[in-house]
Design a protein around this motif. Structure first.
Motif, PDB file in Angstrom:
ATOM      1  N   ILE A   1     -27.548-109.952  13.278  1.00  0.00           N
ATOM      2  CA  ILE A   1     -26.928-108.684  12.909  1.00  0.00           C
ATOM      3  C   ILE A   1     -27.844-107.867  12.008  1.00  0.00           C
ATOM      4  CG2 ILE A   1     -24.624-109.698  13.090  1.00  0.00           C
ATOM      5  CD1 ILE A   1     -24.500-109.723  10.035  1.00  0.00           C
ATOM      6  N   HIS A   2     -27.515-106.577  11.871  1.00  0.00           N
ATOM      7  CA  HIS A   2     -28.183-105.727  10.876  1.00  0.00           C
ATOM      8  C   HIS A   2     -27.172-105.374   9.795  1.00  0.00           C
ATOM      9  CE1 HIS A   2     -26.197-102.285  12.776  1.00  0.00           C
ATOM     10  NE2 HIS A   2     -26.661-102.701  13.931  1.00  0.00           N
ATOM     11  N   SER A   3     -27.599-104.688   8.771  1.00  0.00           N
ATOM     12  CA  SER A   3     -26.770-104.498   7.577  1.00  0.00           C
ATOM     13  C   SER A   3     -25.462-103.787   7.864  1.00  0.00           C
ATOM     14  CB  SER A   3     -27.563-103.736   6.507  1.00  0.00           C
ATOM     15  OG  SER A   3     -27.996-102.478   7.018  1.00  0.00           O
ATOM     16  N   ARG A   4     -25.442-102.888   8.860  1.00  0.00           N
ATOM     17  CA  ARG A   4     -24.232-102.129   9.145  1.00  0.00           C
ATOM     18  C   ARG A   4     -23.125-102.989   9.763  1.00  0.00           C
ATOM     19  NH1 ARG A   4     -28.261 -98.858  10.870  1.00  0.00           N
ATOM     20  NH2 ARG A   4     -27.797 -99.150  13.082  1.00  0.00           N
ATOM     21  N   GLU A   5     -23.484-104.188  10.208  1.00  0.00           N
ATOM     22  CA  GLU A   5     -22.494-105.087  10.813  1.00  0.00           C
ATOM     23  C   GLU A   5     -21.900-106.076   9.812  1.00  0.00           C
ATOM     24  OE1 GLU A   5     -23.605-106.084  15.249  1.00  0.00           O
ATOM     25  OE2 GLU A   5     -25.422-106.151  14.047  1.00  0.00           O
ATOM     26  N   LYS A   6     -22.314-105.982   8.557  1.00  0.00           N
ATOM     27  CA  LYS A   6     -21.859-106.959   7.573  1.00  0.00           C
ATOM     28  C   LYS A   6     -20.344-106.886   7.366  1.00  0.00           C
ATOM     29  CE  LYS A   6     -23.448-109.085   3.314  1.00  0.00           C
ATOM     30  NZ  LYS A   6     -24.426-109.016   2.204  1.00  0.00           N
ATOM     31  N   GLY A   7     -19.784-105.674   7.322  1.00  0.00           N
ATOM     32  CA  GLY A   7     -18.343-105.525   7.158  1.00  0.00           C
ATOM     33  C   GLY A   7     -17.574-106.144   8.310  1.00  0.00           C
ATOM     34  N   LYS A   8     -18.086-105.981   9.528  1.00  0.00           N
ATOM     35  CA  LYS A   8     -17.458-106.560  10.710  1.00  0.00           C
ATOM     36  C   LYS A   8     -17.446-108.086  10.614  1.00  0.00           C
ATOM     37  CE  LYS A   8     -18.621-104.379  14.436  1.00  0.00           C
ATOM     38  NZ  LYS A   8     -19.391-103.976  15.629  1.00  0.00           N
ATOM     39  N   MET A   9     -18.564-108.636  10.113  1.00  0.00           N
ATOM     40  CA  MET A   9     -18.659-110.084   9.965  1.00  0.00           C
ATOM     41  C   MET A   9     -17.640-110.599   8.947  1.00  0.00           C
ATOM     42  SD  MET A   9     -21.928-112.381   8.802  1.00  0.00           S
ATOM     43  CE  MET A   9     -21.744-111.911   7.074  1.00  0.00           C
ATOM     44  N   ARG A  10     -17.480-109.883   7.841  1.00  0.00           N
ATOM     45  CA  ARG A  10     -16.525-110.307   6.811  1.00  0.00           C
ATOM     46  C   ARG A  10     -15.091-110.284   7.364  1.00  0.00           C
ATOM     47  NH1 ARG A  10     -20.111-112.987   4.538  1.00  0.00           N
ATOM     48  NH2 ARG A  10     -21.583-111.912   3.179  1.00  0.00           N
ATOM     49  N   GLU A  11     -14.781-109.317   8.224  1.00  0.00           N
ATOM     50  CA  GLU A  11     -13.455-109.255   8.828  1.00  0.00           C
ATOM     51  C   GLU A  11     -13.223-110.457   9.744  1.00  0.00           C
ATOM     52  OE1 GLU A  11      -9.657-107.794   9.944  1.00  0.00           O
ATOM     53  OE2 GLU A  11     -10.959-107.513   8.196  1.00  0.00           O
ATOM     54  N   ILE A  12     -14.239-110.838  10.514  1.00  0.00           N
ATOM     55  CA  ILE A  12     -14.130-112.030  11.370  1.00  0.00           C
ATOM     56  C   ILE A  12     -13.906-113.265  10.509  1.00  0.00           C
ATOM     57  CG2 ILE A  12     -15.411-113.546  12.942  1.00  0.00           C
ATOM     58  CD1 ILE A  12     -16.747-111.019  14.077  1.00  0.00           C
ATOM     59  N   GLU A  13     -14.656-113.383   9.413  1.00  0.00           N
ATOM     60  CA  GLU A  13     -14.495-114.520   8.500  1.00  0.00           C
ATOM     61  C   GLU A  13     -13.056-114.603   7.997  1.00  0.00           C
ATOM     62  OE1 GLU A  13     -18.764-115.216   6.274  1.00  0.00           O
ATOM     63  OE2 GLU A  13     -17.484-113.610   5.548  1.00  0.00           O
ATOM     64  N   ARG A  14     -12.495-113.457   7.638  1.00  0.00           N
ATOM     65  CA  ARG A  14     -11.135-113.437   7.083  1.00  0.00           C
ATOM     66  C   ARG A  14     -10.124-113.934   8.113  1.00  0.00           C
ATOM     67  NH1 ARG A  14      -6.752-110.443   7.170  1.00  0.00           N
ATOM     68  NH2 ARG A  14      -7.623-108.887   8.602  1.00  0.00           N
ATOM     69  N   ILE A  15     -10.299-113.509   9.359  1.00  0.00           N
ATOM     70  CA  ILE A  15      -9.305-113.840  10.382  1.00  0.00           C
ATOM     71  C   ILE A  15      -9.432-115.282  10.863  1.00  0.00           C
ATOM     72  CG2 ILE A  15      -8.558-113.293  12.742  1.00  0.00           C
ATOM     73  CD1 ILE A  15      -9.136-110.362  12.090  1.00  0.00           C
ATOM     74  N   ILE A  16     -10.657-115.787  11.045  1.00  0.00           N
ATOM     75  CA  ILE A  16     -10.815-117.163  11.543  1.00  0.00           C
ATOM     76  C   ILE A  16     -10.777-118.183  10.413  1.00  0.00           C
ATOM     77  CG2 ILE A  16     -12.174-116.346  13.509  1.00  0.00           C
ATOM     78  CD1 ILE A  16     -14.670-117.582  12.216  1.00  0.00           C
ATOM     79  N   GLY A  17     -10.802-117.710   9.166  1.00  0.00           N
ATOM     80  CA  GLY A  17     -10.715-118.620   8.029  1.00  0.00           C
ATOM     81  C   GLY A  17     -11.951-119.455   7.827  1.00  0.00           C
ATOM     82  N   LYS A  18     -13.091-118.939   8.220  1.00  0.00           N
ATOM     83  CA  LYS A  18     -14.362-119.658   8.044  1.00  0.00           C
ATOM     84  C   LYS A  18     -15.414-118.711   7.509  1.00  0.00           C
ATOM     85  CE  LYS A  18     -13.591-123.151  11.567  1.00  0.00           C
ATOM     86  NZ  LYS A  18     -14.175-123.882  12.711  1.00  0.00           N
ATOM     87  N   THR A  19     -16.403-119.287   6.846  1.00  0.00           N
ATOM     88  CA  THR A  19     -17.481-118.478   6.273  1.00  0.00           C
ATOM     89  C   THR A  19     -18.755-118.668   7.078  1.00  0.00           C
ATOM     90  OG1 THR A  19     -16.525-118.738   4.068  1.00  0.00           O
ATOM     91  CG2 THR A  19     -18.829-118.043   4.186  1.00  0.00           C
ATOM     92  N   PHE A  20     -19.400-117.563   7.398  1.00  0.00           N
ATOM     93  CA  PHE A  20     -20.696-117.622   8.073  1.00  0.00           C
ATOM     94  C   PHE A  20     -21.772-118.083   7.077  1.00  0.00           C
ATOM     95  CE2 PHE A  20     -18.409-115.133  11.062  1.00  0.00           C
ATOM     96  CZ  PHE A  20     -19.123-115.064  12.238  1.00  0.00           C
ATOM     97  N   GLU A  21     -22.634-118.981   7.539  1.00  0.00           N
ATOM     98  CA  GLU A  21     -23.773-119.400   6.713  1.00  0.00           C
ATOM     99  C   GLU A  21     -24.920-118.404   6.917  1.00  0.00           C
ATOM    100  OE1 GLU A  21     -24.986-123.481   7.512  1.00  0.00           O
ATOM    101  OE2 GLU A  21     -23.068-123.761   8.560  1.00  0.00           O
ATOM    102  N   HIS A  22     -25.478-117.905   5.818  1.00  0.00           N
ATOM    103  CA  HIS A  22     -26.658-117.053   5.952  1.00  0.00           C
ATOM    104  C   HIS A  22     -27.894-117.919   6.032  1.00  0.00           C
ATOM    105  CE1 HIS A  22     -30.160-114.766   4.367  1.00  0.00           C
ATOM    106  NE2 HIS A  22     -29.716-113.921   5.277  1.00  0.00           N
ATOM    107  N   LYS A  23     -28.764-117.628   6.968  1.00  0.00           N
ATOM    108  CA  LYS A  23     -30.033-118.349   7.087  1.00  0.00           C
ATOM    109  C   LYS A  23     -31.168-117.348   7.243  1.00  0.00           C
ATOM    110  CE  LYS A  23     -28.695-122.880   8.863  1.00  0.00           C
ATOM    111  NZ  LYS A  23     -29.349-123.596   7.757  1.00  0.00           N
ATOM    112  N   ASP A  24     -32.332-117.730   6.730  1.00  0.00           N
ATOM    113  CA  ASP A  24     -33.527-116.940   6.966  1.00  0.00           C
ATOM    114  C   ASP A  24     -34.012-117.182   8.390  1.00  0.00           C
ATOM    115  OD1 ASP A  24     -33.523-115.986   4.383  1.00  0.00           O
ATOM    116  OD2 ASP A  24     -34.785-117.612   3.628  1.00  0.00           O
TER     117      ASP A  24
END
Length: 576
Positions: A346-369
């Protein structure tokens, strides 16, 4: 642990299921099968892809069929041709020892006459896409007044594809006292509308948690600049030596371009989207199921019904707008108790979308380099070492050749021999990553040196031309020759088709293909000068889905676009 016998499944079905390798029922099967075999109410089952839902409805449905009655008794509706065929195949496997039960898949994109003949011979179970079934009903060749069970599989996707009116029309032709089952990965509001309108005192069964992805799936994200997404994708693939993955894209155009780029860069990839003919889609899916292809680049709709086990990764080339779509994507890996990985680039503008997915599925995405070249090379080397350790050695078969090979290589030390084995496998990778830049997302404005590095990387990656004028160049890179072939995107011809044809038509050493430029009516591509005449000779006279090909060394003076336009107009006149 519960058995299929305890659930009430008959002996012929149990025997078939055991031969397929199923020892014990999965959770969705434990909950659905007894209810369908009994006098339960209508059912909504919320279950993710890969949880065994086809057997959950298929086994009791088969058991309730009267083999002596050759009219339709059960109807299964599915959103795509692929899912129809998959369900039909599974039911045929389950009913192996009930020979008088006939299952018929009916779907668009195939001969309706042959499906009509199949219906006239008599079938008890119809597996159908809504559009084709309505066509058959209107022709008067299928009657549904004897149907006692209706299954809507992947109901959420059928609604997403606009089939609500079609489903209503079909249900109006079925007796009101039917038993109805609705299977869905998610529970959007429209599902409840269908339930309230067409289901009687329905029971809702939830396997797992609503809108939750598979428990065994890790969710990882890489954040990069939008222009670096393709570079990051390649790094992710290179960092997974035994990858078997679906890369999901939002549009058909992105899907084809990314697949073409991967193929051009030496990856074992294919595209799957709605612009392909049905025959092309069938070929691609068979190659992926057979693992001839290890990376499938697909749109969500095209991948529906593609039931593939043991996926190592699902890669989101950007996040979908609908969380339910992400849930369905990620549910394709981590099946049957195995672990899986769902990656989002993803790019920075998709970060909000990712947080919404995290909220609904009840899981946290791991950030990796994004993996570094050093890490990728190390991982690939260790994978090679692991393969060498595990390779099966047939002592008897190779014994006659060992002494000769040993004499030929005896001047090499162990270290020299090891270096050569590694170099055979890794020269391309080592050369590619020798000066590769860091491509992780940097919030601040890139420095001059970073911009320069990215520009160099883009040139090495052969970024696609911006318009057809650039694609139509007639001169090749140094050491290469530019070749023309009279077929293009308008004919359903893509980079993967070209590579397949060259591999099939040219014997001996594989031809190295450079830049490939696909235009609507023709294609230009680069090959080494030493191979050019051989390539032209192999392509000229060959056929692509009935079209005879002509190829030549690209002539700077010829107006290929005009020739293609004439061919297009001639075809139109012939058709009219």
């Amino acid at each position: 642990m519960t058995t299929f016998e305890e659930l009430g499944v008959s002996q012929p079905l149990r025997k078939a299921v055991e031969e397929l390798g199923f020892e014990y029922p999965m959770p969705v099967q434990e909950r659905v099968i007894p209810r369908l075999l009994g006098d339960a109410n209508d059912i909504i089952a919320l279950a993710q892809t890969g949880t065994g839902k086809t057997a959950a409805f298929g086994l009791p449905l088969l058991q309730r069929i009267d083999p002596a009655d050759h009219t339709p008794q059960a109807l299964i509706l599915a959103p795509t041709r692929e899912l129809c065929l998959q369900i039909g195949s599974d039911l045929a496997d389950f009913s192996k020892y009930i020979p008088d039960v006939k299952v018929l898949p009916v779907y668009g994109g195939s001969s309706i006459e042959s499906q009509i003949r199949g219906l006239k011979k008599g079938v008890q179970i119809i597996v159908a896409t809504p559009g084709r079934l309505i066509d058959l009903i209107k022709r008067g060749v299928v009657r549904l007044d004897g149907v006692h069970t209706v299954v809507l599989d992947e109901a959420d996707e059928m609604l997403n594809m606009g089939f609500l009116d079609s489903i209503e029309e079909i249900l109006s032709n079925i007796p009101a006292d039917r038993k109805m089952l609705l299977f869905s990965a998610t529970m959007p509001p429209d599902i409840l509308k269908i339930a309230k309108r067409y289901m009687k005192d329905y029971e809702e069964l939830v396997v797992g948690t609503r809108n939750e992805g598979a428990e065994n799936v890790r969710h990882i994200y890489y954040m990069v600049n939008a222009r670096d997404k393709y570079l990051a994708l390649k790094r992710v693939v290179d960092n997974s030596p035994n990858i078997y993955a679906i890369v999901f894209c939002r549009t058909r155009r992105d899907t084809q371009e990314i697949a073409d780029n991967l193929i051009r860069d030496g990856y074992n990839a294919e595209a799957l989207h709605g612009d392909l003919s049905q025959q092309q889609r069938d070929i691609v899916m068979k190659k992926f199921r057979d693992r001839v292809v290890s990376i499938l680049v697909a749109t969500d709709v095209a991948a529906r019904g593609l039931d593939v086990d043991n996926l190592t990764h699902v890669i989101n080339y950007g996040l979908p707008d609908d969380t339910a779509v992400y849930t369905h994507r990620s549910g394709r890996t981590g099946r049957a108790g195995k672990s899986g990985v769902s990656i989002a680039i993803i790019h920075s503008r998709e970060k909000g979308k990712m947080r919404e997915i995290e909220r609904i599925i009840g899981k946290t995405f791991e950030h990796k380099d994004v993996p570094t070249p050093e890490h990728i090379i190390e991982k690939q080397l260790y994978n090679l070492a692991d393969r060498i350790e595990r390779v099966k050695v047939n002592e008897t078969e190779i014994a006659p050749y060992l002494s000769g090979i040993s004499r030929k290589l005896e001047w090499l030390s162990e270290e020299d021999l090891l270096k050569r084995v590694i170099s055979l496998e890794f020269n391309r990778l080592l050369d590619y990553y020798k000066d590769a830049p860091k491509i992780d997302f940097i919030d601040a404005k890139p420095s001059r040196s970073e911009r320069k590095a990215r520009k160099a990387a883009a040139e090495r990656e052969h970024e696609r031309p911006k318009n057809d004028r650039e694609k139509d160049r007639r001169t090749a890179e140094r050491g290469f020759e530019r070749v023309y072939v009279n077929i293009g995107k308008r004919d359903g011809f893509f980079a993967g088709n070209l590579i397949d044809m060259l591999n099939r038509l040219i014997n001996g050493k594989r031809v190295d293909v450079g830049r490939i430029d696909l235009l609507p009516g023709y294609t230009l591509f680069d090959v080494k000068k030493s191979d050019a005449r051989k390539v032209v000779g192999a392509l000229t006279g060959a056929e692509f889905y009935g079209k005879r090909l002509h190829s030549e060394i690209a002539d700077p003076e010829r107006d290929y676009s005009r020739i293609a336009e004439k061919r297009k107009n001639k075809a139109k006149k012939t058709a009219s």
